[in-house]
Write a protein that holds these residues in place. Structure first.
Motif, short mmCIF file in Angstrom:
data_model
loop_
_atom_site.label_atom_id
_atom_site.label_comp_id
_atom_site.label_asym_id
_atom_site.label_seq_id
_atom_site.Cartn_x
_atom_site.Cartn_y
_atom_site.Cartn_z
N UNK A 193 0.82 -0.94 0.28
CA UNK A 193 0.37 0.00 0.61
C UNK A 193 0.70 1.19 0.01
N UNK A 194 0.36 2.64 -0.62
CA UNK A 194 1.05 3.44 -0.32
C UNK A 194 0.64 4.63 0.70
N UNK A 195 1.24 5.45 1.66
CA UNK A 195 1.32 6.25 2.67
C UNK A 195 1.03 7.21 1.76
N UNK A 196 0.18 7.86 1.54
CA UNK A 196 0.57 9.09 0.27
C UNK A 196 0.66 10.63 1.05
N UNK A 197 1.18 10.66 2.70
CA UNK A 197 0.95 11.92 3.31
C UNK A 197 2.65 11.33 3.37
N UNK A 198 2.97 10.42 4.00
CA UNK A 198 4.74 10.48 3.58
C UNK A 198 4.97 9.89 2.72
N UNK A 199 4.58 9.72 1.77
CA UNK A 199 4.89 9.21 0.51
C UNK A 199 5.92 7.97 0.27
N UNK A 200 5.65 7.26 0.91
CA UNK A 200 6.48 5.49 1.85
C UNK A 200 5.29 4.49 1.35
#
Length: 326
Positions: A193-200
């Protein structure tokens, strides 16, 4: 009285609910708890090929600096591989001492490399069978690793594969011809999955959902009677109804993991009770009496197991959207 006992490749399982490879099968305390709750068999937590080789290379590289002699470096690498396996071999021996159900060792492999030499050690430790979790291959093919390991052991070899193949039936056939005593469908791929706030990058869903059961259900029902080796089901099996469905498709047994985590090992008894009551209700005294009853080979409309069913489904959706049949 109905019997839940099943016999596969020379091993007797008291019931078809088997604990799949996971952290719950990686220590004696939880293994004993699974046995107390009536599990039919145990697949030990996987030993990872990459981990063995990585640790061996790390130690060998240290030796290269300290010793500077190739033959000593090779010995250091060999020793580290043996050390990596020692705890796993102890787990096999302890599990065999503590529980009476079949204990199956597990290796997560990506190649037919030098690690296969240790398959005989796993056999000597007392494992009843060895399961190879085959995710993909580097400079190899599924059949080659099965043959390489079969040359080292006399205990049953089980191949667990994923569904990322252009032709699952062809791969299953290759693995069977190479000498696998059984198959498991399917490996559940690592989800991201993508963490769209941390861009990780982060891990996706850790546990399976019941909806994921449809993939192994479909392929087991299609391969039953075409692949002679017994096929075990894995992924998305959460309750007794799911166990019944997999057996009706033709599964030789079911490997369960996520439901054990979510519901505790007590769910094992619930699964067995549901299977038993369903058998009594339908007049089946043994698993074999109904196994594969709903497979493609037993169907009057075998085409519905393949793409035509997909086309029918979306045709129905189109009719609803156009207002037909309302």
């Amino acid at each position: 009285m109905v019997s839940l006992q099943v016999s596969r490749f020379g091993l007797v399982f008291p019931n078809p609910v088997i604990a799949g490879s996971s952290g719950l099968t990686g220590n004696i305390k939880s293994i004993k708890e699974l046995a107390r709750n009536g599990i039919g068999g145990i697949v030990l937590k996987s030993l990872f090929e990459e981990q063995i080789l990585m640790e061996a290379r790390r130690e060998a590289s240290k030796g290269g600096v300290i010793y500077g002699q190739e033959e000593i470096d090779d010995y250091i690498g060999y020793y580290e591989k043996k050390h990596s396996l020692s705890e796993y071999l102890a787990l096999i021996r302890d599990a065999k001492h503590e529980v009476s159900v079949p204990v199956i060792a597990s290796i997560n492999c990506v190649s037919g490399g030098e690690w296969t030499e240790f398959a005989s050690d796993i056999q000597s430790a007392g494992a009843d069978a060895l399961q190879l979790n085959i995710f993909g291959f580097r400079n190899s093919d599924p059949g080659s690793i099965v043959r390489a390991v079969k040359d080292k052991i006399n205990i049953p070899l089980i191949a667990k594969i994923g569904y990322y193949f252009s032709d699952v039936s062809a791969v299953a056939s290759v693995i069977e011809k190479a000498g696998a005593d059984a198959l498991v469908l399917f490996n559940r791929p690592y989800s991201i999955d993508f963490d769209i706030e941390k861009l990780s990058l982060k891990q996706g869903a850790y546990f399976s959902s019941r909806e994921e059961m449809s993939v192994p259900l479909r392929w087991i029902s299609m391969l039953f009677g075409k692949v002679h080796a017994p096929i075990f089901a894995s992924t998305g099996i959460h309750n007794g109804d799911d166990v019944v469905k997999m057996l009706l498709a033709g599964a030789a047994g079911t490997e369960v993991v996520s439901s054990l985590y979510r519901n505790s090992p007590e769910v094992i008894a619930q699964m067995k009770a549901r299977l038993e009551s369903w058998m009594e209700m339908h007049g089946f005294e043994t698993i074999e009496a109904f196994r594969g009853l709903m497979s493609q080979t037993k169907s009057n409309t075998p085409e519905t197991y393949e793409r035509v069913q997909y086309m029918k489904y979306y045709g129905d959706l189109q009719e609803r959207r156009d207002g037909v049949g309302n």
